[in-house]
Design a protein around this motif. Structure first.
Motif, PDB file in Angstrom:
ATOM      1  N   GLU A   1      17.456   2.400   8.888  1.00 34.16           N
ATOM      2  CA  GLU A   1      16.330   2.672   7.986  1.00 34.16           C
ATOM      3  C   GLU A   1      15.101   1.864   8.408  1.00 34.16           C
ATOM      4  O   GLU A   1      15.024   1.358   9.523  1.00 34.16           O
ATOM      5  CB  GLU A   1      16.743   2.368   6.540  1.00 34.16           C
ATOM      6  CG  GLU A   1      17.113   3.606   5.737  1.00 34.16           C
ATOM      7  CD  GLU A   1      15.904   4.467   5.395  1.00 34.16           C
ATOM      8  OE1 GLU A   1      14.758   3.990   5.528  1.00 34.16           O
ATOM      9  OE2 GLU A   1      16.106   5.634   4.990  1.00 34.16           O
ATOM     10  N   TYR A   2      14.129   1.748   7.497  1.00 38.61           N
ATOM     11  CA  TYR A   2      12.817   1.209   7.854  1.00 38.61           C
ATOM     12  C   TYR A   2      12.793  -0.323   7.956  1.00 38.61           C
ATOM     13  O   TYR A   2      12.266  -0.880   8.914  1.00 38.61           O
ATOM     14  CB  TYR A   2      11.774   1.665   6.828  1.00 38.61           C
ATOM     15  CG  TYR A   2      10.355   1.315   7.205  1.00 38.61           C
ATOM     16  CD1 TYR A   2       9.614   2.164   8.015  1.00 38.61           C
ATOM     17  CD2 TYR A   2       9.763   0.132   6.768  1.00 38.61           C
ATOM     18  CE1 TYR A   2       8.311   1.841   8.382  1.00 38.61           C
ATOM     19  CE2 TYR A   2       8.463  -0.200   7.129  1.00 38.61           C
ATOM     20  CZ  TYR A   2       7.748   0.664   7.938  1.00 38.61           C
ATOM     21  OH  TYR A   2       6.456   0.332   8.303  1.00 38.61           O
TER      22      TYR A   2
ATOM     23  N   ALA B   1      12.527   0.453  13.506  1.00 43.28           N
ATOM     24  CA  ALA B   1      12.965   1.277  12.392  1.00 43.28           C
ATOM     25  C   ALA B   1      13.455   2.634  12.887  1.00 43.28           C
ATOM     26  O   ALA B   1      12.842   3.237  13.780  1.00 43.28           O
ATOM     27  CB  ALA B   1      11.811   1.466  11.405  1.00 43.28           C
ATOM     28  N   TYR B   2      14.590   3.084  12.360  1.00 48.14           N
ATOM     29  CA  TYR B   2      15.187   4.371  12.717  1.00 48.14           C
ATOM     30  C   TYR B   2      15.573   4.449  14.204  1.00 48.14           C
ATOM     31  O   TYR B   2      15.861   5.525  14.712  1.00 48.14           O
ATOM     32  CB  TYR B   2      14.251   5.543  12.361  1.00 48.14           C
ATOM     33  CG  TYR B   2      13.766   5.518  10.939  1.00 48.14           C
ATOM     34  CD1 TYR B   2      14.574   5.960   9.900  1.00 48.14           C
ATOM     35  CD2 TYR B   2      12.496   5.036  10.623  1.00 48.14           C
ATOM     36  CE1 TYR B   2      14.140   5.939   8.587  1.00 48.14           C
ATOM     37  CE2 TYR B   2      12.051   5.000   9.311  1.00 48.14           C
ATOM     38  CZ  TYR B   2      12.874   5.453   8.297  1.00 48.14           C
ATOM     39  OH  TYR B   2      12.423   5.403   6.990  1.00 48.14           O
TER      40      TYR B   2
ATOM     41  N   GLU C   1      21.469   2.701   0.569  1.00 50.04           N
ATOM     42  CA  GLU C   1      20.766   1.857   1.543  1.00 50.04           C
ATOM     43  C   GLU C   1      21.218   0.411   1.372  1.00 50.04           C
ATOM     44  O   GLU C   1      21.465  -0.051   0.253  1.00 50.04           O
ATOM     45  CB  GLU C   1      19.252   1.962   1.353  1.00 50.04           C
ATOM     46  CG  GLU C   1      18.699   3.349   1.651  1.00 50.04           C
ATOM     47  CD  GLU C   1      17.210   3.462   1.397  1.00 50.04           C
ATOM     48  OE1 GLU C   1      16.644   4.518   1.748  1.00 50.04           O
ATOM     49  OE2 GLU C   1      16.608   2.522   0.839  1.00 50.04           O
TER      50      GLU C   1
ATOM     51  N   HIS D   1      22.369   6.197   9.363  1.00 45.32           N
ATOM     52  CA  HIS D   1      21.278   5.924  10.300  1.00 45.32           C
ATOM     53  C   HIS D   1      20.567   4.624   9.947  1.00 45.32           C
ATOM     54  O   HIS D   1      20.661   4.138   8.814  1.00 45.32           O
ATOM     55  CB  HIS D   1      20.273   7.088  10.310  1.00 45.32           C
ATOM     56  CG  HIS D   1      19.594   7.316   8.987  1.00 45.32           C
ATOM     57  ND1 HIS D   1      20.059   8.218   8.079  1.00 45.32           N
ATOM     58  CD2 HIS D   1      18.494   6.754   8.446  1.00 45.32           C
ATOM     59  CE1 HIS D   1      19.275   8.219   7.015  1.00 45.32           C
ATOM     60  NE2 HIS D   1      18.320   7.338   7.206  1.00 45.32           N
TER      61      HIS D   1
ATOM     62  N   GLU E   1      21.330   3.289   6.109  1.00 40.51           N
ATOM     63  CA  GLU E   1      21.585   4.209   5.002  1.00 40.51           C
ATOM     64  C   GLU E   1      22.765   5.095   5.346  1.00 40.51           C
ATOM     65  O   GLU E   1      22.882   5.567   6.477  1.00 40.51           O
ATOM     66  CB  GLU E   1      20.351   5.071   4.732  1.00 40.51           C
ATOM     67  CG  GLU E   1      20.564   6.155   3.673  1.00 40.51           C
ATOM     68  CD  GLU E   1      19.359   7.065   3.547  1.00 40.51           C
ATOM     69  OE1 GLU E   1      18.311   6.589   3.057  1.00 40.51           O
ATOM     70  OE2 GLU E   1      19.457   8.241   3.957  1.00 40.51           O
TER      71      GLU E   1
END
Length: 460
Positions: free
Chosen positions: A202-203, A169-170, A145, A200, A209
């Motif tokens: 991440e938060y 996020a995402y 990450e 993809h 990540e």
């Protein structure tokens, strides 16, 4: 490794290939006990000499801290001594995002050609060989990450973070906003022989990540070093800056570097035992139980900075309680079931680790803990279902679930007392790791979280 003559011939052939590719410099890297990738560089024409006689470096780097201060252990420290860096030509890689450059990880030896007792990469290889001798085929891989920002115009530590993507996020919006950048990351890794499984958003803001294919333990550790430096290089070419620090903004979700592992014996997955509880063969149960038992001490390896413990918050999918679960992302040790029709599917994930960790120490100590579990016939407790953080203190106690160390001091104390890890690492490497941890905790003892984050944000 082949004879000296074979190694020399391979080095000359590699140098000729690099010269034909326009490579002018080879980065020879090792990772110190603070998780910093250190480097010396040579022109390709010096490869044969480097393989035969090594490149000099001081043993003092084993007691460098993340802020480049120097501490000391009972065995290491001070200006005396020399080591030789021997590049591993099997991992020699032309760098796609750094034109004119190649890379190779090194093993470290003393002037008499004996393995340096504090060489982390040789330690990882010894532990992998122990597993092989026990009849186990271990496959490992990392999720990396990182947070990407626009490169600051002024001093990096003083500049506010400027995220180049603002999507949720995402969310696909982040991929659209940085599609050229993410494509270049994937392409560079692929050209360098690192197989990308997925990438993809991440938060956290600006966070992504990448997961890469499993490999033998030493190669997996090499890969994660190459992944980080490739992302760093691609980011720079896009006018961006990447950080892998455990905590980028105090109080927000940080960067993990989860370690995945699977166990096989004679070509058969130990995660696919018909009729066994959780489909785990007995040795897989004992291996994972050994990891679970050792997690408080392993945190000193996998979470080596005071900044690491700003990331380890309950109910943040960081695995802060000493428990395991089947597909439970709040458990410190997650059993991944895998696709039902995949005979090689199924593995385990250590969720607590972050990218400040030396990956060679991470894979080596996890193997050591797992083998100790097999040697002692360790057992897994009942798996945890749901978030242990929402349980009351009494209910967690009833289930035998305890909080993992919440500070580096606590983790280092557990590491110091761990006989299996001390035996595996040896006195010299164990002492050097502990000295660096004690120096890190002392340096930041009186700092507020924001000060720790500011000081460490761009160290990894």
């Amino acid at each position: 490794m082949g004879s000296r003559a074979e190694q020399g011939n391979n080095a000359r052939q590699s140098a000729a290939r690099l010269d034909a590719e326009g490579v002018g410099n080879v980065a020879l890297t090792w990772v110190d006990n603070a998780g910093i990738t250190r480097v010396k560089t040579i022109p390709p024409r010096r490869l044969a000499d480097a393989v035969a006689r090594g490149v000099g470096m001081s043993p003092v780097f084993d007691v460098f801290t993340s802020d480049d201060a120097i501490t000391a252990s009972d065995h290491l420290g001070g200006p005396d001594g020399d080591l030789r860096l021997i590049p591993d030509l099997d991992r020699l890689t032309t760098l796609a995002a750094q034109p004119g450059w190649a890379w190779a990880p090194v093993d470290r030896y003393d002037l008499l050609g004996q393995p340096h007792p504090a060489c982390q990469r040789l330690f990882a290889r010894r532990m992998a060989e122990r597993a092989t001798a026990a009849g186990l085929d271990l496959r490992m891989g990392f999720e990396t990450e990182w947070v990407v920002t626009r490169a600051p115009q002024g001093p990096a530590d003083a500049a506010p973070l400027d995220y180049p993507c603002t999507g949720p996020a995402y969310g696909m919006a982040r991929v659209v906003q940085l599609s050229d950048y993410l494509r270049d990351v994937t392409e560079a890794l692929t050209v360098q022989g690192v197989e990308v499984l997925q990438l993809h958003p991440e938060y956290a803001p600006g966070q992504f990540e990448v997961s890469t294919a499993p490999a033998d333990p030493v190669r997996a550790a090499d890969d994660v070093v190459l992944v980080r430096e490739t992302i760093r290089a691609v980011s720079a070419r896009h006018g961006l800056r990447a950080t892998f620090a455990p905590s980028v903004v105090a109080g927000e979700v940080g960067n993990g570097c989860h370690l995945h592992l699977s166990l096989h014996r004679e070509g058969t997955s130990l995660h696919r035992a018909d009729g066994a509880e959780w489909s785990l063969a007995p040795d897989a149960v004992a291996f994972l139980a050994g990891i679970l038992d050792a997690l408080p001490a392993l945190l000193a390896i996998g979470c080596p900075s005071p900044a690491s413990y700003l990331r380890l918050l309950p109910s943040h999918w960081a695995g802060v309680y000493q428990c395991w679960g089947v597909e439970n992302r709040e458990a410190a040790l997650r059993l991944v079931v895998g696709a039902p029709d995949d005979p090689d599917g199924g593995h385990a994930e250590v969720k607590t680790f972050d990218a400040a960790a030396n990956p060679y120490l991470a894979v080596g100590t996890v193997i050591a803990a797992g083998l100790h579990g097999i040697d002692t016939a360790a057992h897994l407790p009942a798996p945890q279902i749901g978030d242990p953080g929402v349980l009351g203190v009494r209910e967690r106690a009833r289930r035998g679930i305890v909080r993992l160390p919440a500070t580096l001091t606590e983790a280092a104390d557990r590491f110091e007392k761990s006989a299996p890890l001390r035996e595996a690492l040896g006195e010299v490497l164990h002492g050097a790791v502990l000295a660096v941890r004690r120096a890190e905790e002392a340096h930041y003892a009186d700092c507020e979280p924001e000060e720790i984050v500011t000081a460490t944000r761009w160290r990894w």
